[in-house]
Design a protein around this motif. Sequence first.
Motif, PDB file in Angstrom:
ATOM      1  N   UNK A   1       0.855  -1.192   0.000  1.00 37.14           N
ATOM      2  CA  UNK A   1       0.000   0.000   0.000  1.00 37.14           C
ATOM      3  C   UNK A   1       0.885   1.233   0.000  1.00 37.14           C
ATOM      4  N   UNK A   2       0.352   2.307  -0.549  1.00 29.65           N
ATOM      5  CA  UNK A   2       1.102   3.563  -0.609  1.00 29.65           C
ATOM      6  C   UNK A   2       0.095   4.689  -0.850  1.00 29.65           C
ATOM      7  N   UNK A   3       0.539   5.914  -0.652  1.00 27.87           N
ATOM      8  CA  UNK A   3      -0.329   7.042  -0.957  1.00 27.87           C
ATOM      9  C   UNK A   3      -0.560   7.122  -2.457  1.00 27.87           C
ATOM     10  N   UNK A   4      -1.823   7.274  -2.841  1.00 34.70           N
ATOM     11  CA  UNK A   4      -2.170   7.263  -4.259  1.00 34.70           C
ATOM     12  C   UNK A   4      -3.398   8.119  -4.513  1.00 34.70           C
ATOM     13  N   UNK A   5      -3.506   8.593  -5.737  1.00 34.73           N
ATOM     14  CA  UNK A   5      -4.733   9.233  -6.216  1.00 34.73           C
ATOM     15  C   UNK A   5      -5.478   8.206  -7.049  1.00 34.73           C
ATOM     16  N   UNK A   6      -6.759   8.060  -6.773  1.00 30.00           N
ATOM     17  CA  UNK A   6      -7.584   7.104  -7.513  1.00 30.00           C
ATOM     18  C   UNK A   6      -8.810   7.817  -8.077  1.00 30.00           C
ATOM     19  N   UNK A   7      -9.397   7.203  -9.090  1.00 29.78           N
ATOM     20  CA  UNK A   7     -10.640   7.735  -9.653  1.00 29.78           C
ATOM     21  C   UNK A   7     -11.674   6.597  -9.703  1.00 29.78           C
ATOM     22  N   UNK A   8     -12.903   6.922  -9.356  1.00 29.16           N
ATOM     23  CA  UNK A   8     -13.970   5.909  -9.377  1.00 29.16           C
ATOM     24  C   UNK A   8     -14.436   5.686 -10.819  1.00 29.16           C
ATOM     25  N   UNK A   9     -14.490   4.407 -11.230  1.00 30.67           N
ATOM     26  CA  UNK A   9     -15.019   4.072 -12.559  1.00 30.67           C
ATOM     27  C   UNK A   9     -16.507   3.740 -12.482  1.00 30.67           C
ATOM     28  N   UNK A  10     -16.879   2.978 -11.479  1.00 32.37           N
ATOM     29  CA  UNK A  10     -18.288   2.625 -11.255  1.00 32.37           C
ATOM     30  C   UNK A  10     -18.473   2.575  -9.753  1.00 32.37           C
TER      31      UNK A  10
ATOM     32  N   UNK B   1      -9.227  11.525   1.477  1.00 29.22           N
ATOM     33  CA  UNK B   1      -9.444  12.931   1.127  1.00 29.22           C
ATOM     34  C   UNK B   1     -10.109  13.006  -0.244  1.00 29.22           C
ATOM     35  N   UNK B   2     -11.319  13.590  -0.349  1.00 30.60           N
ATOM     36  CA  UNK B   2     -11.915  13.817  -1.670  1.00 30.60           C
ATOM     37  C   UNK B   2     -11.175  14.948  -2.379  1.00 30.60           C
ATOM     38  N   UNK B   3     -11.033  14.799  -3.695  1.00 31.11           N
ATOM     39  CA  UNK B   3     -10.249  15.777  -4.457  1.00 31.11           C
ATOM     40  C   UNK B   3     -11.104  16.420  -5.537  1.00 31.11           C
ATOM     41  N   UNK B   4     -11.848  17.453  -5.188  1.00 31.41           N
ATOM     42  CA  UNK B   4     -12.610  18.145  -6.246  1.00 31.41           C
ATOM     43  C   UNK B   4     -11.672  18.814  -7.260  1.00 31.41           C
ATOM     44  N   UNK B   5     -10.473  19.191  -6.821  1.00 31.76           N
ATOM     45  CA  UNK B   5      -9.454  19.811  -7.695  1.00 31.76           C
ATOM     46  C   UNK B   5     -10.052  20.937  -8.532  1.00 31.76           C
ATOM     47  N   UNK B   6     -10.749  21.841  -7.868  1.00 32.07           N
ATOM     48  CA  UNK B   6     -11.368  22.959  -8.580  1.00 32.07           C
ATOM     49  C   UNK B   6     -10.343  24.015  -8.997  1.00 32.07           C
TER      50      UNK B   6
ATOM     51  N   UNK C   1      -2.223  19.304 -11.586  1.00 35.08           N
ATOM     52  CA  UNK C   1      -2.064  17.889 -11.962  1.00 35.08           C
ATOM     53  C   UNK C   1      -2.409  16.951 -10.795  1.00 35.08           C
ATOM     54  N   UNK C   2      -3.012  15.805 -11.148  1.00 30.83           N
ATOM     55  CA  UNK C   2      -3.384  14.859 -10.086  1.00 30.83           C
ATOM     56  C   UNK C   2      -2.173  14.413  -9.269  1.00 30.83           C
ATOM     57  N   UNK C   3      -1.001  14.343  -9.906  1.00 28.63           N
ATOM     58  CA  UNK C   3       0.184  13.879  -9.178  1.00 28.63           C
ATOM     59  C   UNK C   3       0.522  14.783  -7.996  1.00 28.63           C
ATOM     60  N   UNK C   4       0.175  16.056  -8.099  1.00 28.77           N
ATOM     61  CA  UNK C   4       0.503  16.952  -6.982  1.00 28.77           C
ATOM     62  C   UNK C   4      -0.241  16.543  -5.704  1.00 28.77           C
ATOM     63  N   UNK C   5      -1.332  15.801  -5.880  1.00 35.75           N
ATOM     64  CA  UNK C   5      -2.109  15.407  -4.693  1.00 35.75           C
ATOM     65  C   UNK C   5      -1.494  14.238  -3.931  1.00 35.75           C
ATOM     66  N   UNK C   6      -0.402  13.665  -4.453  1.00 37.05           N
ATOM     67  CA  UNK C   6       0.390  12.787  -3.591  1.00 37.05           C
ATOM     68  C   UNK C   6       1.721  13.447  -3.234  1.00 37.05           C
ATOM     69  N   UNK C   7       1.920  14.682  -3.669  1.00 34.15           N
ATOM     70  CA  UNK C   7       3.169  15.371  -3.379  1.00 34.15           C
ATOM     71  C   UNK C   7       2.914  16.609  -2.533  1.00 34.15           C
ATOM     72  N   UNK C   8       3.070  17.765  -3.179  1.00 42.16           N
ATOM     73  CA  UNK C   8       2.952  19.018  -2.428  1.00 42.16           C
ATOM     74  C   UNK C   8       1.550  19.193  -1.831  1.00 42.16           C
ATOM     75  N   UNK C   9       0.546  18.599  -2.440  1.00 42.52           N
ATOM     76  CA  UNK C   9      -0.818  18.642  -1.898  1.00 42.52           C
ATOM     77  C   UNK C   9      -1.236  17.300  -1.300  1.00 42.52           C
ATOM     78  N   UNK C  10      -0.266  16.403  -1.112  1.00 45.88           N
ATOM     79  CA  UNK C  10      -0.558  15.102  -0.502  1.00 45.88           C
ATOM     80  C   UNK C  10       0.087  14.993   0.856  1.00 45.88           C
ATOM     81  N   UNK C  11       0.377  13.764   1.270  1.00 48.99           N
ATOM     82  CA  UNK C  11       0.922  13.536   2.593  1.00 48.99           C
ATOM     83  C   UNK C  11       2.206  14.310   2.840  1.00 48.99           C
ATOM     84  N   UNK C  12       3.167  14.333   1.889  1.00 42.33           N
ATOM     85  CA  UNK C  12       4.387  15.102   2.165  1.00 42.33           C
ATOM     86  C   UNK C  12       4.098  16.590   2.382  1.00 42.33           C
TER      87      UNK C  12
END
Lengths: 345, 345
Positions: free
Chosen positions: A82-91, A123-128, A132-143
């Motif tokens: 397991x690791x910190x990740x950004x995911x998207x719901x498909x269904x 954490x829900x990510x509306x990203x309004x 980039x999604x990658x920032x949500x595991x970096x500067x906007x993620x756990x670190x």
Amino acid sequence: MVSTKNGRLLFHSVPVRDGIVPGTLRYDESETIDLDAVPLNGGALFKLLAVSADPFLTALMSPAYSESAFEHLTYKIGKPIIAYAVIVALRSEIPTVKAGDHFMNMFPLEEYFIIDSLPERTVPLPNDVGIPWSTYVGVCGMPGQTAYMGWKEYSKAKKGETTFVTTGAGKFVIQMAKRDGLKVIASAGSDEKVELVKSFGADVAFNYKTANTLEILEREGGIDVFWDNVGGVTLDAALQASRSKARFLECGMMAAYGATDGPNAVIKNIWNIVGKSITMVGFLVWDLYEGHLDDFYTTVPKLVADGEIKYREDVTRGLGSLEDAMIGLFKGTNVGKAVVIVADE
Amino acid sequence: MVSTKNGRLLFHSVPVRDGIVPGTLRYDESETIDLDAVPLNGGALFKLLAVSADPFLTALMSPAYSESAFEHLTYKIGKPIIAYAVIVALRSEIPTVKAGDHFMNMFPLEEYFIIDSLPERTVPLPNDVGIPWSTYVGVCGMPGQTAYMGWKEYSKAKKGETTFVTTGAGKFVIQMAKRDGLKVIASAGSDEKVELVKSFGADVAFNYKTANTLEILEREGGIDVFWDNVGGVTLDAALQASRSKARFLECGMMAAYGATDGPNAVIKNIWNIVGKSITMVGFLVWDLYEGHLDDFYTTVPKLVADGEIKYREDVTRGLGSLEDAMIGLFKGTNVGKAVVIVADE
């Protein structure tokens, strides 16, 4: 029925030492999934987008940490790590989740997976703000959370003080400290990283592999706040160069992970804690969520989108590249935050 | 004109290591004073009554501490050393001081001395509860203040938690912890001291010279609060046996003072600070005076007078006995608080 390959990153063998070695992880492509037909049974089907390569993951590989706060996360041989990740719901059959929703948390590293419910602290990510999604595991993620919340909660920074920042999540801390009016000394492991931290605002930056940390800290007049990702001899130097009533924020001890002998395995200058009234704080970012998480997601993504907080990512592509990215962290070959892009959307 | 011998305790030679050795101090009887006629020039003439033998005094003997918070107190060869003492005014031209007034602070160790004004942080001692003056350098002096104020400010003790207390000022801490509903594990350096700390309420007490500290701490299920007077291998064991979010109050590192090699010179388990979110606090009792000193002197002398807080003193007589009392601290031959009575009144 359409089968899609579902790659997984498995824990293959316990590394003997030094954090992680080739063969610790194994990228397995033997499984497939029918994305349209797989039954959800009340849960939701997610796709992995971006994964963070963080030094602390090696703690989850080590039996030594099985009594620590990470115990419930410790990796099992043959299972996805397991690791910190950004995911998207498909269904989704979860009422609060709909297709297209993005989330960030620690998840099992499978390219597609079904879960019954979102785990605690997701954490829900509306990203309004459209970063980039990658920032949500970096500067906007756990670190980033660690830097922002830890600094706000524990640095007790006062304008005119001096902070010593070891990099890693520290690149955000440098910018926080400059915004608070501190003088910033930063150490990094290559000349290229030294230039990067200078570009992020460090007043003094040096390559700890070629310079003497203690000499530099003493020449600069000592330190009031130490942001520690490193431990070992760097921590010893910081203890020695500490001013009275300094605050040490202990976020990681990368040099000490797996060090059973040699200079990084022991601390010699601990008595300074008494002699100089130092406060040393270890913390988990999770414990700071209450009181800081809303502030973080209201403030930081916007600062990043506006360019007021800079960041740098070292991106690799494909889930199988995580092992190399992790090894790179310990070799110090990465310059920015190490992120693995698994899929673009 | 009547000359009275005025004995002084001088700093004679810098100890090479191990805190203090015979010959570090020298009791000098060459001076005399005319108590009735000596001119005060606006100051006051004081008589030394009781002196505290504290481990931290050895820090004032060492050049290593010359950059610490104690720098301005560092002893000078051939000059009287300073230490916590109770004094009484014999004659005074200071408006706020009258003959018969008692005070406690760090003072130069001369049996009689004249000062122009009371130094910062001098505590007046009305002693309206009628306890022995010596207690005002012990349970009601700096060691007691450290225990009471440090515990109240930093322990964040919760009923049902477990604390590990190394003795010294720790004997008061044991009683504070029991009053707060904690389970108390105490270590001491002799079987006699083990019995004493049990009589003060310790639930588990052991002789660290014959028992394995780590085994006992782990057998008791770990610790939430560590009161450290010792450092070295004891601190390492406490780090290893720490529960998540433990608080370490670093009051002294007696085992580490002067240790340049061997197991007490280094710490091996510092990474637990990160893994277990430990907070480690070094503090000077002076920095807690604001907000705690009035409470202390309103509360503690009365608790002592009423027998609700117990104490034990190892008393020696004569200013010249301080060196032996100090050496005894490091040999562990004292059982209670080591106090030197210089004069009864």
